[in-house]
Scaffold this motif. Structure first.
Motif, PDB file in Angstrom:
ATOM      1  N   ARG A  34      -7.139  16.217  29.524  1.00 60.44           N
ATOM      2  CA  ARG A  34      -6.025  16.077  28.412  1.00 60.44           C
ATOM      3  C   ARG A  34      -4.832  16.345  29.186  1.00 60.44           C
ATOM      4  NH1 ARG A  34      -5.201  12.777  24.239  1.00 60.44           N
ATOM      5  NH2 ARG A  34      -3.377  14.234  22.817  1.00 60.44           N
ATOM      6  N   GLU A  64      -2.470  12.916  18.776  1.00 57.03           N
ATOM      7  CA  GLU A  64      -2.973  14.672  18.401  1.00 57.03           C
ATOM      8  C   GLU A  64      -4.285  14.709  17.825  1.00 57.03           C
ATOM      9  OE1 GLU A  64      -1.264  17.605  15.033  1.00 57.03           O
ATOM     10  OE2 GLU A  64       0.618  16.522  16.122  1.00 57.03           O
ATOM     11  N   ILE A  66       0.556  -1.344  -0.132  1.00 51.68           N
ATOM     12  CA  ILE A  66      -0.286   0.092   0.140  1.00 51.68           C
ATOM     13  C   ILE A  66       0.955   0.701  -0.246  1.00 51.68           C
ATOM     14  CG2 ILE A  66      -1.286   1.216   1.474  1.00 51.68           C
ATOM     15  CD1 ILE A  66      -3.324  -0.892   2.802  1.00 51.68           C
ATOM     16  N   THR A  67       0.601   2.331  -0.965  1.00 48.50           N
ATOM     17  CA  THR A  67       1.748   3.283  -0.547  1.00 48.50           C
ATOM     18  C   THR A  67       1.065   3.902  -0.311  1.00 48.50           C
ATOM     19  OG1 THR A  67       1.374   3.271  -3.363  1.00 48.50           O
ATOM     20  CG2 THR A  67       3.265   2.028  -2.935  1.00 48.50           C
ATOM     21  N   VAL A  68       1.653   5.194   0.002  1.00 47.22           N
ATOM     22  CA  VAL A  68       0.754   6.048   0.108  1.00 47.22           C
ATOM     23  C   VAL A  68       1.288   7.674  -0.438  1.00 47.22           C
ATOM     24  CG1 VAL A  68       0.824   8.357   2.235  1.00 47.22           C
ATOM     25  CG2 VAL A  68       0.229   5.855   2.600  1.00 47.22           C
ATOM     26  N   PRO A  69      -0.009   8.192  -0.849  1.00 48.93           N
ATOM     27  CA  PRO A  69       0.726   9.769  -1.576  1.00 48.93           C
ATOM     28  C   PRO A  69       0.888  10.570  -0.937  1.00 48.93           C
ATOM     29  CG  PRO A  69      -1.981   8.845  -1.781  1.00 48.93           C
ATOM     30  CD  PRO A  69      -1.091   8.267  -1.000  1.00 48.93           C
ATOM     31  N   GLU A  77      -6.066  10.612   7.403  1.00 47.52           N
ATOM     32  CA  GLU A  77      -5.805   9.238   6.877  1.00 47.52           C
ATOM     33  C   GLU A  77      -4.875   8.540   6.795  1.00 47.52           C
ATOM     34  OE1 GLU A  77      -8.973   8.945   4.341  1.00 47.52           O
ATOM     35  OE2 GLU A  77      -9.685  10.451   5.156  1.00 47.52           O
ATOM     36  N   TYR A  83      -5.133   6.340   9.573  1.00 45.51           N
ATOM     37  CA  TYR A  83      -5.970   5.249   9.483  1.00 45.51           C
ATOM     38  C   TYR A  83      -6.178   3.927   9.009  1.00 45.51           C
ATOM     39  CZ  TYR A  83      -9.927   3.455   8.149  1.00 45.51           C
ATOM     40  OH  TYR A  83     -11.333   2.165   7.098  1.00 45.51           O
ATOM     41  N   ILE A  84      -5.183   4.816   7.875  1.00 44.88           N
ATOM     42  CA  ILE A  84      -4.118   3.453   7.300  1.00 44.88           C
ATOM     43  C   ILE A  84      -3.507   2.273   8.160  1.00 44.88           C
ATOM     44  CG2 ILE A  84      -3.182   2.802   5.088  1.00 44.88           C
ATOM     45  CD1 ILE A  84      -4.128   4.634   3.440  1.00 44.88           C
ATOM     46  N   LEU A 117      -8.143   4.929  -1.462  1.00 44.80           N
ATOM     47  CA  LEU A 117      -6.859   3.585  -1.493  1.00 44.80           C
ATOM     48  C   LEU A 117      -7.856   1.836  -1.421  1.00 44.80           C
ATOM     49  CD1 LEU A 117      -4.233   5.204  -2.207  1.00 44.80           C
ATOM     50  CD2 LEU A 117      -3.977   4.718   0.009  1.00 44.80           C
ATOM     51  N   LEU A 118      -7.417   1.873  -0.335  1.00 49.12           N
ATOM     52  CA  LEU A 118      -8.128   0.524   0.366  1.00 49.12           C
ATOM     53  C   LEU A 118      -9.556   0.061  -0.580  1.00 49.12           C
ATOM     54  CD1 LEU A 118      -8.030   1.618   4.025  1.00 49.12           C
ATOM     55  CD2 LEU A 118      -6.704   0.882   2.654  1.00 49.12           C
ATOM     56  N   ILE A 140       5.763   3.623  11.963  1.00 52.82           N
ATOM     57  CA  ILE A 140       4.761   3.823  12.624  1.00 52.82           C
ATOM     58  C   ILE A 140       4.812   4.567  13.950  1.00 52.82           C
ATOM     59  CG2 ILE A 140       5.253   1.495  13.985  1.00 52.82           C
ATOM     60  CD1 ILE A 140       2.227   0.871  13.860  1.00 52.82           C
ATOM     61  N   ILE A 159      -1.928   9.781  15.968  1.00 50.34           N
ATOM     62  CA  ILE A 159      -2.805   9.143  16.240  1.00 50.34           C
ATOM     63  C   ILE A 159      -3.445  10.306  17.586  1.00 50.34           C
ATOM     64  CG2 ILE A 159      -3.976   7.173  17.805  1.00 50.34           C
ATOM     65  CD1 ILE A 159      -2.765   5.841  15.181  1.00 50.34           C
ATOM     66  N   PRO A 164      -6.507  12.667  -1.804  1.00 49.60           N
ATOM     67  CA  PRO A 164      -6.727  11.702  -1.751  1.00 49.60           C
ATOM     68  C   PRO A 164      -7.549  11.322  -0.635  1.00 49.60           C
ATOM     69  CG  PRO A 164      -4.535  11.685  -1.825  1.00 49.60           C
ATOM     70  CD  PRO A 164      -4.959  12.938  -1.055  1.00 49.60           C
ATOM     71  N   GLY A 217     -17.935  18.450   4.683  1.00 48.05           N
ATOM     72  CA  GLY A 217     -16.629  18.809   4.543  1.00 48.05           C
ATOM     73  C   GLY A 217     -16.081  19.432   5.626  1.00 48.05           C
ATOM     74  N   GLU A 219     -10.436  19.402  -0.633  1.00 49.60           N
ATOM     75  CA  GLU A 219     -11.579  18.274  -0.277  1.00 49.60           C
ATOM     76  C   GLU A 219     -11.657  17.530  -1.401  1.00 49.60           C
ATOM     77  OE1 GLU A 219     -12.279  16.898   2.701  1.00 49.60           O
ATOM     78  OE2 GLU A 219     -12.106  18.932   3.326  1.00 49.60           O
ATOM     79  N   THR A 255       0.521  13.941  -1.249  1.00 47.02           N
ATOM     80  CA  THR A 255      -0.479  14.435  -0.547  1.00 47.02           C
ATOM     81  C   THR A 255      -1.379  14.386   0.663  1.00 47.02           C
ATOM     82  OG1 THR A 255      -1.713  14.249  -2.549  1.00 47.02           O
ATOM     83  CG2 THR A 255      -0.281  15.761  -2.212  1.00 47.02           C
ATOM     84  N   MET A 256      -1.309  12.900   0.521  1.00 52.90           N
ATOM     85  CA  MET A 256      -2.993  12.543   1.879  1.00 52.90           C
ATOM     86  C   MET A 256      -2.562  13.313   3.129  1.00 52.90           C
ATOM     87  SD  MET A 256      -2.988   8.623   3.058  1.00 52.90           S
ATOM     88  CE  MET A 256      -4.787   8.151   1.423  1.00 52.90           C
ATOM     89  N   ALA A 283      -8.555   7.769   2.190  1.00 57.80           N
ATOM     90  CA  ALA A 283      -7.871   6.083   2.529  1.00 57.80           C
ATOM     91  C   ALA A 283      -9.097   5.561   1.859  1.00 57.80           C
ATOM     92  CB  ALA A 283      -8.015   6.008   3.715  1.00 57.80           C
TER      93      ALA A 283
END
Lengths: 467, 467
Positions: free
Chosen positions: B358, A275, A228-231, A238, A241-242, B22-23, A266, A273, B17, A435, B13, A233-234, B19
């Motif tokens: 927090r 943050e 799985i590659t991450v762009p 997200e 999440y992946i 991608l998934l 990771i 996560i 990309p 959005g 938006e 700009t993601m 997630a």
């Protein structure tokens, strides 16, 4: 015979080891250092901080008062550990950098890993950032320019630029030799990327797999294909999440042409996560950001928007109530009872908003199951409404001595609770569709509606049936 | 000349990309599968799910309705992927396990990695858990018994039992040979532990360091000495804190005698961070746990305690108001104005509680800096109070046409905002000191107080000065 009952019962609190004990920065240690700083007792300070890990030292700086902090920094300036900087809270970091001075900080940043250096520069306030950028080596300044070309909070800003990539035809032996002979490798890494001639990732091999195979074996036979590659700009949320979803340890980051340009591991994702979870929590609580270390003025600024919106909503409620002043003047007990309806509605709404915002963040709730969740919200609202309407209605009846007052408030409670539960579920979903960030905007939108609706329903019904 | 303005403006938006893209489990895919399940169209279902990752499949199951879920499980039973089970939400997992049947599940669990198997067994509801435990191999049942001997949410339950530990005198070559020849190694790992003759960890070596050094070099010269060890009884929240604080990737877990018994890696910690952050968020919002997939009855049960406490607090407020019914009967505009004071107080309090909870969770706030934060809370309360008192007082004056009404509400707002800000900071700190979870108990405690105080202050001042 009762077994497993020790003679002196101990609570879990007493038994469980605490992280502070292990790490050696207990509140007592902090207080001792703070007192020594106040007293100007340099020997005690030096001794207390000599064994601290850089993260503990950052923690210590955060917990000191402004004067203590400045004294400590002045004392540490000649041997300041650069690793402390990325660990600091943003607003404390700005103060520390200012106190340390441009020369010291520029030297510290130049000595850091590039991703840490960029992280620190990224988060400095405007005039400070300009000074530091002017004082660091040109190579790092250029890297910063490339870095800020990626959108804020994107994978491109999160990634490390150092990684190990080998061609498909290499063997385990060649790969190991390459790693032994190349000095410009990241300090620690867990996977090797396999790339095609156009530098697009075609597979990943974990180091443990490389280590466990014989030297003549070709790397491409060991690799996990189609990673799985991450762009670049993601958005980092997200990316996080992946990683969670796919249990990843690292992922290749690619540019628009699919070429490997970096790696996200990771441990970077843990910070994201953390943050993002913190942001959602704070936003739901009506605060823009963690203002623990902010000045009083900044704190007021971060809390102002929510309070202002809430004020408008409170004025709206007051206006609704004022429409029924005639009714209240005749049956004054309504004034005492009406906050009950509003308060129950508000809380039921906040519960629904909280569950929905969390489920949206975890992607457990999507448009595919939104309708089913709304139906459930209606049922929960009706049942909760009936339960609490019975209790509140009975108490109001006993209190006012009027059965019809009990009936009116009971009906208002049912209506308001259904309304609040459904709205608390629907608003975050709608905001997401539009959005907007549901954690930021749901609270204000909801409160404005539930309070006014609660007063309108209760006082409206009272005017119709009690006068 | 304005540069960088593309002719067709695109929102972030549209560009970023997501997630899901991608998934491959977009809401559209879920809906297509759901429709096919409703229509009983097996071919479409089979085709749509054949490429799904196990985590996506888990996500899909969660998003289906009960009937769709049962149909899908019946269809998948013969080739059910065991890896799906750990990924499911607890309440969905119980349903899936029940539908799959004991035999299928026991077979699936026996084939999993031991830590995943224990995780799944751990989280099954009582009767199901007993059935499954009776049906799995004895070795795994014994392991489960050892596992539950550790406290709930402890490092001992989180750790993996498979790891690589080598004696200090081994060389890089010996270590690599050992790893090539031993089959019982974890599937992936990042560090090797170096242990003394009594099996106590004395150092860690990352795989990348092993790979980059020549075979005759002794492992002990490469290791990081004195690694931070985690006692098996430590709470997982503390473990997560240490990982974040020290930027760890893995840590050895030791028993009471300091012997190495397992390893916790950062991917286990990610789940903990996620879980704990989610818990705090939900608890602050007045929900005991994520009830998205719960039945209606369970959902009502998880939301009931907060609503009940809130009801008591609302009755208290109503009682306070009723003490001033005489005043309200004479000046009815007070009934319309009083919710403004309560609402502003409640919100200012929630803001402080959120920031404090927090900060306590992040260990940024401790007893060492508690007093300074309380002083800051007072200042913030006073300043916010003065700002909003001016606005509210002016509006109330204009509205009622009485300057003294404006003055009374302004004074009440200042008092309530100071009170709420200070209390919102103090309550979580005190609850922590008393050993209670501040995220659970702060909200109810605060609301009960701020509402009553707001009404008491406002109506009390009104009675004194306006009659």
């Amino acid at each position: 015979v009762v077994e497993n009952t020790p003679e002196t019962p101990r609570t879990e609190e007493e038994q469980a080891p605490q992280a502070e004990d292990l790490l050696g920065l207990s509140p007592e240690v902090v207080r001792r250092i703070a007192d020594a700083l106040d007293a100007g007792d340099a020997a005690v300070v030096d001794k207390a901080i000599e064994d601290l890990h850089y993260a503990e030292f950052a923690n210590l700086i955060e917990q000191l008062s402004d004067e203590q902090r400045d004294r400590l920094i002045d004392r540490m300036r000649p041997r300041f550990d650069p690793d402390v900087l990325p660990e600091l809270d943003d607003s404390v970091r700005n103060e520390v950098v200012e106190r340390l001075g441009t020369a010291t900080v520029a030297r510290a940043i130049a000595g850091m890993d590039s991703d840490d250096a960029l992280y620190v520069i990224d988060r400095l306030d405007e005039p400070l950032q300009r000074d530091i950028l002017a004082a660091i080596p040109k190579a790092l300044r250029d890297m910063h320019e490339e870095h800020v070309a990626f959108p804020e909070d994107s994978a491109g800003r999160l990634m490390q630029r150092d990684f190990v990539a080998v061609p498909t035809f290499w063997t385990v032996g060649q790969t190991i030799e390459f790693m032994r002979e190349t000095s410009a490798l990241p300090y620690e890494f867990y996977v090797i990327f396999v790339v095609d001639p156009r530098h697009r990732p075609v597979g990943t091999v974990s180091l443990s797999r490389v280590l466990r195979h014989r030297r003549p074996i070709q790397i491409s036979t060991l690799m996990e294909q189609n990673p799985i590659t991450v762009p670049a700009t993601m958005d980092q949320e997200e990316v996080a999440y992946i990683f969670r979803q796919q249990d990843l340890v690292s992922a290749p980051v690619v540019d628009a042409g699919g070429r490997l340009i970096g790696v996200i591991t990771i441990d970077d994702v843990v910070d994201v996560i953390d943050e993002e979870a913190g942001e959602d929590l704070l936003n739901l609580g009506g605060v823009r950001e963690d203002d623990l270390y902010s000045t009083v003025v900044e704190t007021i600024r971060t809390r102002f928007p929510w309070l202002s919106i809430n004020l408008c909503s409170a004025f709206l409620s007051a206006f609704v109530i004022s429409l029924f002043e005639g009714t209240i003047a005749k049956i004054v007990v309504l004034a005492a009872l009406m906050p009950i309806v509003a308060s129950m509605g508000g809380n039921a709404g906040v519960q629904s908003v909280t569950v929905t915002v969390r489920a949206l963040a975890m992607k457990e709730l999507t448009f595919a199951n939104a309708r089913r969740n709304l139906s459930k919200a209606i049922v929960v609202g009706v049942l909760n409404g009936l339960i609490f309407a019975t209790v509140i209605g009975s108490v109001a009846w006993a209190w006012s001595g009027r059965f019809d007052v009990g009936l009116v408030i009971a009906s208002a409670v049912v209506g308001t609770l259904i309304f609040a539960t459904v709205l608390g579920t629907a608003i975050p979903i709608l905001l997401t569709r539009l959005g907007a960030d549901p954690a930021v905007a749901s609270g204000p939108t909801l409160t404005t509606m539930t309070d006014s609706i609660a007063f309108l329903t209760f006082l409206g019904l009272a005017t119709l049936f009690l006068l």
